[in-house]
Design a protein around this motif. Sequence first.
Motif, PDB file in Angstrom:
ATOM      1  N   LYS A 136       0.846  -1.196   0.000  1.00 20.16           N
ATOM      2  CA  LYS A 136       0.000   0.000   0.000  1.00 20.16           C
ATOM      3  C   LYS A 136       0.876   1.238   0.000  1.00 20.16           C
ATOM      4  O   LYS A 136       2.006   1.203   0.481  1.00 20.16           O
ATOM      5  N   ILE A 137       0.296   2.343  -0.494  1.00 19.66           N
ATOM      6  CA  ILE A 137       0.937   3.640  -0.383  1.00 19.66           C
ATOM      7  C   ILE A 137      -0.156   4.661  -0.117  1.00 19.66           C
ATOM      8  O   ILE A 137      -1.239   4.580  -0.700  1.00 19.66           O
ATOM      9  N   ALA A 138       0.110   5.576   0.792  1.00 20.41           N
ATOM     10  CA  ALA A 138      -0.884   6.602   1.145  1.00 20.41           C
ATOM     11  C   ALA A 138      -0.162   7.926   1.379  1.00 20.41           C
ATOM     12  O   ALA A 138       1.021   7.951   1.731  1.00 20.41           O
ATOM     13  N   ALA A 139      -0.889   8.998   1.189  1.00 24.89           N
ATOM     14  CA  ALA A 139      -0.328  10.332   1.390  1.00 24.89           C
ATOM     15  C   ALA A 139      -0.145  10.622   2.877  1.00 24.89           C
ATOM     16  O   ALA A 139      -0.941  10.187   3.708  1.00 24.89           O
ATOM     17  N   LEU A 140       0.918  11.346   3.188  1.00 24.95           N
ATOM     18  CA  LEU A 140       1.135  11.863   4.541  1.00 24.95           C
ATOM     19  C   LEU A 140       0.816  13.348   4.514  1.00 24.95           C
ATOM     20  O   LEU A 140       1.345  14.092   3.679  1.00 24.95           O
ATOM     21  N   HIS A 141      -0.040  13.766   5.411  1.00 27.77           N
ATOM     22  CA  HIS A 141      -0.462  15.159   5.481  1.00 27.77           C
ATOM     23  C   HIS A 141       0.090  15.805   6.751  1.00 27.77           C
ATOM     24  O   HIS A 141       0.201  15.135   7.786  1.00 27.77           O
ATOM     25  N   GLY A 178       4.684  13.777   2.231  1.00 31.95           N
ATOM     26  CA  GLY A 178       5.388  12.518   2.035  1.00 31.95           C
ATOM     27  C   GLY A 178       4.409  11.394   1.788  1.00 31.95           C
ATOM     28  O   GLY A 178       3.238  11.632   1.483  1.00 31.95           O
ATOM     29  N   ARG A 179       4.883  10.172   1.924  1.00 33.65           N
ATOM     30  CA  ARG A 179       4.053   8.982   1.703  1.00 33.65           C
ATOM     31  C   ARG A 179       4.289   7.971   2.810  1.00 33.65           C
ATOM     32  O   ARG A 179       5.364   7.905   3.396  1.00 33.65           O
ATOM     33  N   VAL A 214       7.975   8.001   4.131  1.00 38.79           N
ATOM     34  CA  VAL A 214       8.917   8.442   3.107  1.00 38.79           C
ATOM     35  C   VAL A 214       8.723   9.936   2.897  1.00 38.79           C
ATOM     36  O   VAL A 214       7.601  10.395   2.668  1.00 38.79           O
ATOM     37  N   SER A 215       9.804  10.702   2.972  1.00 38.72           N
ATOM     38  CA  SER A 215       9.688  12.165   2.846  1.00 38.72           C
ATOM     39  C   SER A 215       9.425  12.634   1.426  1.00 38.72           C
ATOM     40  O   SER A 215       8.903  13.726   1.225  1.00 38.72           O
ATOM     41  N   ASP A 216       9.740  11.818   0.419  1.00 39.73           N
ATOM     42  CA  ASP A 216       9.462  12.172  -0.974  1.00 39.73           C
ATOM     43  C   ASP A 216       7.960  12.022  -1.229  1.00 39.73           C
ATOM     44  O   ASP A 216       7.403  10.937  -1.081  1.00 39.73           O
ATOM     45  N   PRO A 217       7.266  13.096  -1.640  1.00 40.26           N
ATOM     46  CA  PRO A 217       5.823  13.010  -1.839  1.00 40.26           C
ATOM     47  C   PRO A 217       5.398  12.339  -3.146  1.00 40.26           C
ATOM     48  O   PRO A 217       4.213  12.135  -3.386  1.00 40.26           O
TER      49      PRO A 217
END
Length: 126
Positions: A24-29, A43-44, A62-65
Motif C-alpha cells: 500500500k501507499i498513502a499520502a502523509l499530510h 510525504g508517503r 517516506v519524505s518524498d511526496p
Amino acid sequence: MYDLTTLLLPLLILARNGPVIATKIAALHPYRDGHSIKEEIIGRRVTVVFPGAGYQTLDVKVSDPTDALTPLLDKGNPVYVDFDNFVGKIYDFADKTTGIRRLGISAKATAVRVVAAPNTDDLLIE
C-alpha cells in the motif's frame, strides 16, 4: 543496561535478507492546530511485507511526496521495493486499550524505489 530505543535497524535485518514487497501507499499530510491538512502532502506512508520474516508488515514514512507505486500496485502483481536512507528504530509505547507496555518499530526513508524481483533483472510488472 543497553537502551534498545537507541538501536538503528537496517532494512536487511528487518527483512531477514529477503525481499521487501510494497502492499500500500498513502499520502502523509501535515498536522496543524489539532487537525490534518488534507490539501498538503508532505510525504508517503508505504506499507511493506517481509516474506523472509514470516510476512511481517511495516509502515515506512517516506519524505518524498512522489507516488510512483499506485499504478503498479493497481495491477495486482508484487511490487518489490528498496528505500533510500532507510532508518528503523525501536520505540516503547503503552497499548491504548490494555495499558500494557510494548515495543514497536518505526521506520523512515527519503525515497522509495522499485527494484527487480529476486533472481531477475526485470523491473517490468505486467
